[in-house]
Scaffold this motif. Structure first.
Motif, PDB file in Angstrom:
ATOM      1  N   THR A   1      -3.967  -0.063  -8.475  1.00 27.61           N
ATOM      2  CA  THR A   1      -4.936  -1.000  -7.907  1.00 27.61           C
ATOM      3  C   THR A   1      -4.179  -2.229  -7.439  1.00 27.61           C
ATOM      4  N   ASP A   2      -4.876  -3.119  -6.730  1.00 23.54           N
ATOM      5  CA  ASP A   2      -4.239  -4.369  -6.304  1.00 23.54           C
ATOM      6  C   ASP A   2      -3.742  -5.155  -7.511  1.00 23.54           C
ATOM      7  N   ALA A   3      -4.561  -5.194  -8.559  1.00 28.88           N
ATOM      8  CA  ALA A   3      -4.183  -5.958  -9.753  1.00 28.88           C
ATOM      9  C   ALA A   3      -2.950  -5.350 -10.423  1.00 28.88           C
ATOM     10  N   LYS A   4      -2.889  -4.023 -10.463  1.00 30.52           N
ATOM     11  CA  LYS A   4      -1.749  -3.353 -11.082  1.00 30.52           C
ATOM     12  C   LYS A   4      -0.485  -3.546 -10.244  1.00 30.52           C
ATOM     13  N   ALA A   5      -0.637  -3.498  -8.931  1.00 28.87           N
ATOM     14  CA  ALA A   5       0.508  -3.734  -8.048  1.00 28.87           C
ATOM     15  C   ALA A   5       1.022  -5.164  -8.217  1.00 28.87           C
ATOM     16  N   ARG A   6       0.115  -6.111  -8.317  1.00 28.27           N
ATOM     17  CA  ARG A   6       0.519  -7.511  -8.503  1.00 28.27           C
ATOM     18  C   ARG A   6       1.249  -7.693  -9.836  1.00 28.27           C
ATOM     19  N   LYS A   7       0.736  -7.086 -10.889  1.00 27.10           N
ATOM     20  CA  LYS A   7       1.383  -7.173 -12.194  1.00 27.10           C
ATOM     21  C   LYS A   7       2.772  -6.542 -12.162  1.00 27.10           C
ATOM     22  N   THR A   8       2.902  -5.423 -11.455  1.00 29.20           N
ATOM     23  CA  THR A   8       4.202  -4.755 -11.329  1.00 29.20           C
ATOM     24  C   THR A   8       5.180  -5.621 -10.543  1.00 29.20           C
ATOM     25  N   GLY A   9       4.689  -6.269  -9.485  1.00 27.19           N
ATOM     26  CA  GLY A   9       5.550  -7.168  -8.709  1.00 27.19           C
ATOM     27  C   GLY A   9       6.056  -8.324  -9.542  1.00 27.19           C
ATOM     28  N   GLU A  10       5.200  -8.886 -10.368  1.00 24.43           N
ATOM     29  CA  GLU A  10       5.610  -9.990 -11.236  1.00 24.43           C
ATOM     30  C   GLU A  10       6.632  -9.529 -12.267  1.00 24.43           C
ATOM     31  N   LEU A  11       6.451  -8.308 -12.782  1.00 24.13           N
ATOM     32  CA  LEU A  11       7.435  -7.751 -13.709  1.00 24.13           C
ATOM     33  C   LEU A  11       8.771  -7.544 -13.007  1.00 24.13           C
ATOM     34  N   LEU A  12       8.721  -7.101 -11.766  1.00 28.07           N
ATOM     35  CA  LEU A  12       9.947  -6.898 -10.988  1.00 28.07           C
ATOM     36  C   LEU A  12      10.760  -8.177 -10.854  1.00 28.07           C
ATOM     37  N   THR A  13      10.096  -9.294 -10.598  1.00 28.67           N
ATOM     38  CA  THR A  13      10.838 -10.557 -10.446  1.00 28.67           C
ATOM     39  C   THR A  13      11.559 -10.913 -11.740  1.00 28.67           C
TER      40      THR A  13
END
Length: 264
Positions: free
Chosen positions: A236-248
């Motif tokens: 989902t958008d929320a899961k993608a955003r959380k994954t992006g933040e983890l990536l940083t």
């Protein structure tokens, strides 16, 4: 006294030309998924058939090519794999990047990639596949246009608008109906990536896949990035955003480790 020098210069120029053509041939094979005949290569490169005969024989004898049973069609040989593997073996960042990919895969459950910007392309150097993946994902050594991937956009965001415009081909190639095809769109995407710390794309490079990616900031400008590939029906958008933040977070930690090891 000038004639021997001129003859030597002509011989040297011919050698350089042949070397350049040999490289072009290897790259033509790398870009094509199946066997190629002499006629195919003549059409692709425009090289004279007489030159192609000699170049093919040289590359075949050296192991860079292999031929089919009829000896009329060719493809890359084992020597290409050996040299490609040597590139990875000699890159000191890969070992640490692999650990980061495995950690990220465990935390997210998604396929993770480590890639480098080479010209206008991103080259995939390492991949850790999700156990539940049912999609064909990037293989080591594969290249994709930088503008069509989250990895590429994260790395292009390290450059100025002028540098990006000079680097990318015109027109921008389209991989899917969602691929960004204008520099204005790409500039906006890069600005967003700089603002939030990671880049994102939804089916811009591969149908059915969305990705997030962040630069590994151990070089300036950054040359390497890590991404997570997520099937659109599993996120989902929320899961993608959380994954992006983890990536940083993961890429920042990897960069610190690489710098401590003296890797630049």
């Amino acid at each position: 006294m000038a004639r021997p020098a001129a003859a030597g210069s002509a011989s040297e120029a011919a050698g350089v030309k042949s070397a350049r053509r040999a490289i072009d041939l290897v790259e033509a094979f790398a870009a094509h998924p199946s066997w190629l005949s002499l006629s195919d290569l003549h059409a692709k490169t425009g090289f004279p058939r007489s030159s192609l005969h000699g170049l093919l024989r040289t590359l075949l004898d050296a192991g860079w090519l292999e031929s089919d049973s009829s000896n009329t069609r060719y493809r890359l040989g084992a020597r290409a794999l050996i040299c490609g593997t040597a590139y990875l073996d000699r890159d000191p960042a890969i070992r640490f990047a692999t650990e980061a990919l495995e950690e990220l895969r465990e935390q997210t459950g998604f396929t993770t990639h480590y890639a480098r910007l080479v010209g206008s392309q991103v080259v995939y150097l390492e991949t850790r596949e999700s156990q539940r993946s049912t999609y064909l994902t990037s293989k080591i050594g594969r290249t994709l246009p930088a503008h069509a991937t989250a990895l590429g956009k994260a790395l292009l965001a390290e450059l100025t608008r002028e540098e990006v415009a000079a680097l990318l081909p015109k027109p921008l190639p389209t991989l899917t109906e969602n691929t960004l095809v204008s520099l204005e769109q790409l500039d906006e995407a890069c600005a967003t990536a700089r603002e939030r710390g990671y880049a994102a794309e939804v089916e811009e490079g591969t149908p059915g896949i969305r990705c997030v990616a962040a630069v590994v900031p151990y070089r300036i400008p950054g040359t390497d990035a890590i991404s997570c590939s997520m099937p659109i029906d599993q996120t989902t958008d929320a899961k993608a955003r959380k994954t992006g933040e983890l990536l940083t977070k993961v890429t920042a930690e990897l960069a610190q480790r690489l710098r401590r090891e003296g890797i630049r």
